[in-house]
Write a protein that holds these residues in place. Structure first.
Motif, PDB file in Angstrom:
ATOM      1  N   VAL A   3       0.860  -1.171   0.000  1.00 39.40           N
ATOM      2  CA  VAL A   3       0.000   0.000   0.000  1.00 39.40           C
ATOM      3  C   VAL A   3       0.902   1.228   0.000  1.00 39.40           C
ATOM      4  CG1 VAL A   3      -1.763   1.258   1.302  1.00 39.40           C
ATOM      5  CG2 VAL A   3      -1.764  -1.238   1.304  1.00 39.40           C
ATOM      6  N   SER A   4       0.658   2.158  -0.905  1.00 41.15           N
ATOM      7  CA  SER A   4       1.423   3.399  -0.948  1.00 41.15           C
ATOM      8  C   SER A   4       0.584   4.495  -0.306  1.00 41.15           C
ATOM      9  CB  SER A   4       1.756   3.750  -2.402  1.00 41.15           C
ATOM     10  OG  SER A   4       2.634   4.839  -2.439  1.00 41.15           O
ATOM     11  N   LEU A   5       1.094   5.075   0.762  1.00 44.73           N
ATOM     12  CA  LEU A   5       0.307   6.005   1.564  1.00 44.73           C
ATOM     13  C   LEU A   5       0.590   7.459   1.224  1.00 44.73           C
ATOM     14  CD1 LEU A   5       0.758   4.315   5.048  1.00 44.73           C
ATOM     15  CD2 LEU A   5      -1.128   4.050   3.465  1.00 44.73           C
ATOM     16  N   LYS A   6      -0.404   8.300   1.517  1.00 43.06           N
ATOM     17  CA  LYS A   6      -0.250   9.747   1.441  1.00 43.06           C
ATOM     18  C   LYS A   6      -0.224  10.297   2.863  1.00 43.06           C
ATOM     19  CE  LYS A   6      -2.647  10.392  -2.998  1.00 43.06           C
ATOM     20  NZ  LYS A   6      -2.155   9.128  -3.473  1.00 43.06           N
ATOM     21  N   LYS A   7       0.301  11.505   3.030  1.00 38.93           N
ATOM     22  CA  LYS A   7       0.391  12.131   4.349  1.00 38.93           C
ATOM     23  C   LYS A   7      -0.972  12.131   5.032  1.00 38.93           C
ATOM     24  CE  LYS A   7       1.984  16.286   6.669  1.00 38.93           C
ATOM     25  NZ  LYS A   7       3.037  17.298   6.636  1.00 38.93           N
ATOM     26  N   GLY A   8      -0.994  11.694   6.302  1.00 33.60           N
ATOM     27  CA  GLY A   8      -2.234  11.670   7.072  1.00 33.60           C
ATOM     28  C   GLY A   8      -3.053  10.411   6.907  1.00 33.60           C
ATOM     29  N   GLN A   9      -2.683   9.553   5.966  1.00 41.28           N
ATOM     30  CA  GLN A   9      -3.446   8.331   5.717  1.00 41.28           C
ATOM     31  C   GLN A   9      -3.127   7.278   6.773  1.00 41.28           C
ATOM     32  OE1 GLN A   9      -2.904   6.943   1.717  1.00 41.28           O
ATOM     33  NE2 GLN A   9      -4.376   5.272   1.932  1.00 41.28           N
ATOM     34  N   LYS A  10      -4.158   6.518   7.154  1.00 37.64           N
ATOM     35  CA  LYS A  10      -4.003   5.442   8.129  1.00 37.64           C
ATOM     36  C   LYS A  10      -4.416   4.124   7.480  1.00 37.64           C
ATOM     37  CE  LYS A  10      -4.893   8.313  12.156  1.00 37.64           C
ATOM     38  NZ  LYS A  10      -5.507   9.596  12.021  1.00 37.64           N
ATOM     39  N   VAL A  11      -3.691   3.058   7.813  1.00 36.68           N
ATOM     40  CA  VAL A  11      -4.000   1.756   7.232  1.00 36.68           C
ATOM     41  C   VAL A  11      -3.732   0.673   8.279  1.00 36.68           C
ATOM     42  CG1 VAL A  11      -1.693   1.442   6.234  1.00 36.68           C
ATOM     43  CG2 VAL A  11      -3.620   0.260   5.217  1.00 36.68           C
ATOM     44  N   SER A  12      -4.555  -0.373   8.262  1.00 36.17           N
ATOM     45  CA  SER A  12      -4.346  -1.490   9.190  1.00 36.17           C
ATOM     46  C   SER A  12      -3.278  -2.425   8.640  1.00 36.17           C
ATOM     47  CB  SER A  12      -5.644  -2.269   9.391  1.00 36.17           C
ATOM     48  OG  SER A  12      -5.387  -3.381  10.232  1.00 36.17           O
ATOM     49  N   LEU A  13      -2.368  -2.814   9.500  1.00 38.46           N
ATOM     50  CA  LEU A  13      -1.338  -3.788   9.119  1.00 38.46           C
ATOM     51  C   LEU A  13      -1.814  -5.211   9.351  1.00 38.46           C
ATOM     52  CD1 LEU A  13       2.136  -2.649  10.480  1.00 38.46           C
ATOM     53  CD2 LEU A  13       1.486  -3.062   8.124  1.00 38.46           C
ATOM     54  N   THR A  14      -2.516  -5.432  10.460  1.00 38.95           N
ATOM     55  CA  THR A  14      -2.825  -6.798  10.862  1.00 38.95           C
ATOM     56  C   THR A  14      -4.158  -7.314  10.316  1.00 38.95           C
ATOM     57  OG1 THR A  14      -3.602  -5.900  12.980  1.00 38.95           O
ATOM     58  CG2 THR A  14      -1.386  -6.805  12.934  1.00 38.95           C
ATOM     59  N   LYS A  15      -5.059  -6.432   9.892  1.00 38.19           N
ATOM     60  CA  LYS A  15      -6.364  -6.886   9.409  1.00 38.19           C
ATOM     61  C   LYS A  15      -6.210  -7.790   8.180  1.00 38.19           C
ATOM     62  CE  LYS A  15      -9.703  -4.284   7.427  1.00 38.19           C
ATOM     63  NZ  LYS A  15     -10.663  -3.194   7.343  1.00 38.19           N
ATOM     64  N   ASP A  16      -5.420  -7.338   7.218  1.00 34.66           N
ATOM     65  CA  ASP A  16      -5.230  -8.124   5.988  1.00 34.66           C
ATOM     66  C   ASP A  16      -4.085  -9.123   6.090  1.00 34.66           C
ATOM     67  OD1 ASP A  16      -7.301  -6.690   4.822  1.00 34.66           O
ATOM     68  OD2 ASP A  16      -5.946  -5.170   4.010  1.00 34.66           O
ATOM     69  N   ASN A  17      -3.395  -9.116   7.229  1.00 34.55           N
ATOM     70  CA  ASN A  17      -2.258 -10.020   7.438  1.00 34.55           C
ATOM     71  C   ASN A  17      -2.399 -10.717   8.787  1.00 34.55           C
ATOM     72  OD1 ASN A  17      -0.485  -9.113   5.060  1.00 34.55           O
ATOM     73  ND2 ASN A  17      -0.909  -7.191   6.107  1.00 34.55           N
ATOM     74  N   LEU A 142       3.656  -1.807   3.334  1.00 33.31           N
ATOM     75  CA  LEU A 142       3.268  -0.431   3.048  1.00 33.31           C
ATOM     76  C   LEU A 142       4.498   0.431   2.888  1.00 33.31           C
ATOM     77  CD1 LEU A 142       3.665   1.588   5.746  1.00 33.31           C
ATOM     78  CD2 LEU A 142       1.770   0.221   6.540  1.00 33.31           C
ATOM     79  N   ARG A 143       4.277   1.567   2.249  1.00 30.22           N
ATOM     80  CA  ARG A 143       5.355   2.517   2.000  1.00 30.22           C
ATOM     81  C   ARG A 143       4.759   3.915   1.989  1.00 30.22           C
ATOM     82  NH1 ARG A 143      10.444   2.231  -0.859  1.00 30.22           N
ATOM     83  NH2 ARG A 143      11.013   4.306  -1.568  1.00 30.22           N
ATOM     84  N   TYR A 144       5.489   4.841   2.592  1.00 31.03           N
ATOM     85  CA  TYR A 144       5.083   6.245   2.587  1.00 31.03           C
ATOM     86  C   TYR A 144       6.291   7.074   2.162  1.00 31.03           C
ATOM     87  CZ  TYR A 144       4.102  10.880   4.582  1.00 31.03           C
ATOM     88  OH  TYR A 144       3.976  12.228   4.787  1.00 31.03           O
ATOM     89  N   ASP A 145       6.168   7.722   0.992  1.00 31.11           N
ATOM     90  CA  ASP A 145       7.203   8.638   0.512  1.00 31.11           C
ATOM     91  C   ASP A 145       6.842  10.034   0.997  1.00 31.11           C
ATOM     92  OD1 ASP A 145       8.902   6.890  -1.169  1.00 31.11           O
ATOM     93  OD2 ASP A 145       7.023   6.565  -2.233  1.00 31.11           O
ATOM     94  N   LEU A 146       7.770  10.661   1.728  1.00 35.33           N
ATOM     95  CA  LEU A 146       7.449  11.923   2.390  1.00 35.33           C
ATOM     96  C   LEU A 146       7.262  13.111   1.456  1.00 35.33           C
ATOM     97  CD1 LEU A 146       8.235  10.221   4.868  1.00 35.33           C
ATOM     98  CD2 LEU A 146       9.114  12.301   5.859  1.00 35.33           C
ATOM     99  N   GLY A 147       7.773  13.044   0.244  1.00 37.17           N
ATOM    100  CA  GLY A 147       7.647  14.199  -0.641  1.00 37.17           C
ATOM    101  C   GLY A 147       8.671  15.257  -0.258  1.00 37.17           C
ATOM    102  N   GLU A 148       8.538  16.434  -0.825  1.00 39.84           N
ATOM    103  CA  GLU A 148       9.577  17.458  -0.678  1.00 39.84           C
ATOM    104  C   GLU A 148       9.062  18.693   0.049  1.00 39.84           C
ATOM    105  OE1 GLU A 148      12.500  16.401  -1.651  1.00 39.84           O
ATOM    106  OE2 GLU A 148      11.615  14.634  -2.561  1.00 39.84           O
ATOM    107  N   ASP A 149       8.231  18.520   1.081  1.00 43.40           N
ATOM    108  CA  ASP A 149       7.628  19.699   1.712  1.00 43.40           C
ATOM    109  C   ASP A 149       8.356  20.150   2.973  1.00 43.40           C
ATOM    110  OD1 ASP A 149       6.854  17.448   3.013  1.00 43.40           O
ATOM    111  OD2 ASP A 149       4.720  17.923   3.074  1.00 43.40           O
ATOM    112  N   PHE A 150       9.678  19.928   3.032  1.00 45.25           N
ATOM    113  CA  PHE A 150      10.460  20.391   4.171  1.00 45.25           C
ATOM    114  C   PHE A 150      11.389  21.512   3.744  1.00 45.25           C
ATOM    115  CE2 PHE A 150       9.668  15.895   5.359  1.00 45.25           C
ATOM    116  CZ  PHE A 150       8.965  16.140   6.521  1.00 45.25           C
TER     117      PHE A 150
END
Length: 193
Positions: A3-17, A142-150
């Motif tokens: 799952v590729s996440l966006k900032k603020g997104q929440k996802v369950s790790l154990t539900k599907d695993n 899952l993976r979350y790429d932070l982007g360049e907003d710093f």
């Protein structure tokens, strides 16, 4: 497929695993070619937090100076001083079955070592990411790429694992802080000497 996440997104790790117990949190980054001339040393850490959002004792702060939690639930695999090369720059192993009951969240952070002295900040860091994979199968979950907003920040909270209704979930945070590690420690209730 992770799952590729966006900032603020929440996802369950154990539900599907179901049965997932051992995961590895990998964190990585690249540094700009045009920088301050000095080498960058980025450091990852994990803060084990109670319901208050604070650590309950100094051992709940896992970093290059305290690699393993007394419970055996969280283990930092060591400091990477350069961040060179592809893939994860640093990794933290988590055994979800050993996380103490009083811990409801584990925050994963990255700071720039001696950022002030070296005049370095997260504006000079590219391609920062956090990913979680199953330690047993090696499958990326899952993976979350932070982007360049710093820009001027010297510390960042990449994301956190948290317990909710018996499930382990992940929250993609991507928040920057000024004041480096000391600011994060103050935020999470760790006394620094």
């Amino acid at each position: 497929m992770p799952v590729s996440l966006k900032k603020g997104q929440k996802v369950s790790l154990t539900k599907d695993n179901p049965g997932l117990s051992k995961v590895v949190v990998g964190l990585g980054w690249d540094v700009n070619a045009f920088d301050t001339g000095g080498t960058f040393d980025l450091d990852t850490a994990a803060f084990l937090l109670g319901d208050s959002g604070k650590t309950t004792r100094s051992e709940d702060f896992i970093f290059y100076g305290n690699l393993k939690h007394p419970s055996g639930s969280v283990e930092h695999l060591g400091d990477n001083l350069t961040g060179e090369g592809a893939g994860d720059d640093e990794q933290i192993k988590i055994d979800l079955t050993k996380v103490p009951d009083n811990i409801s969240r584990i925050a994963f952070t990255v700071t720039i070592y001696e950022a002030e002295e070296r005049r370095q900040n997260f504006g000079q860091v590219n391609n920062a990411f956090i990913r979680i994979f199953d330690e047993v199968s090696g499958q990326e979950l899952l993976r979350y790429d932070l982007g360049e907003d710093f820009s001027i920040e010297t510390a960042a909270v990449f994301g956190e694992l948290y317990k909710h209704n018996g499930e382990w979930k992940f929250n993609a945070i991507g928040s920057g802080y000024q004041g480096g590690l000391a600011a994060l420690c103050a935020n999470y209730g760790v006394d620094v000497e």
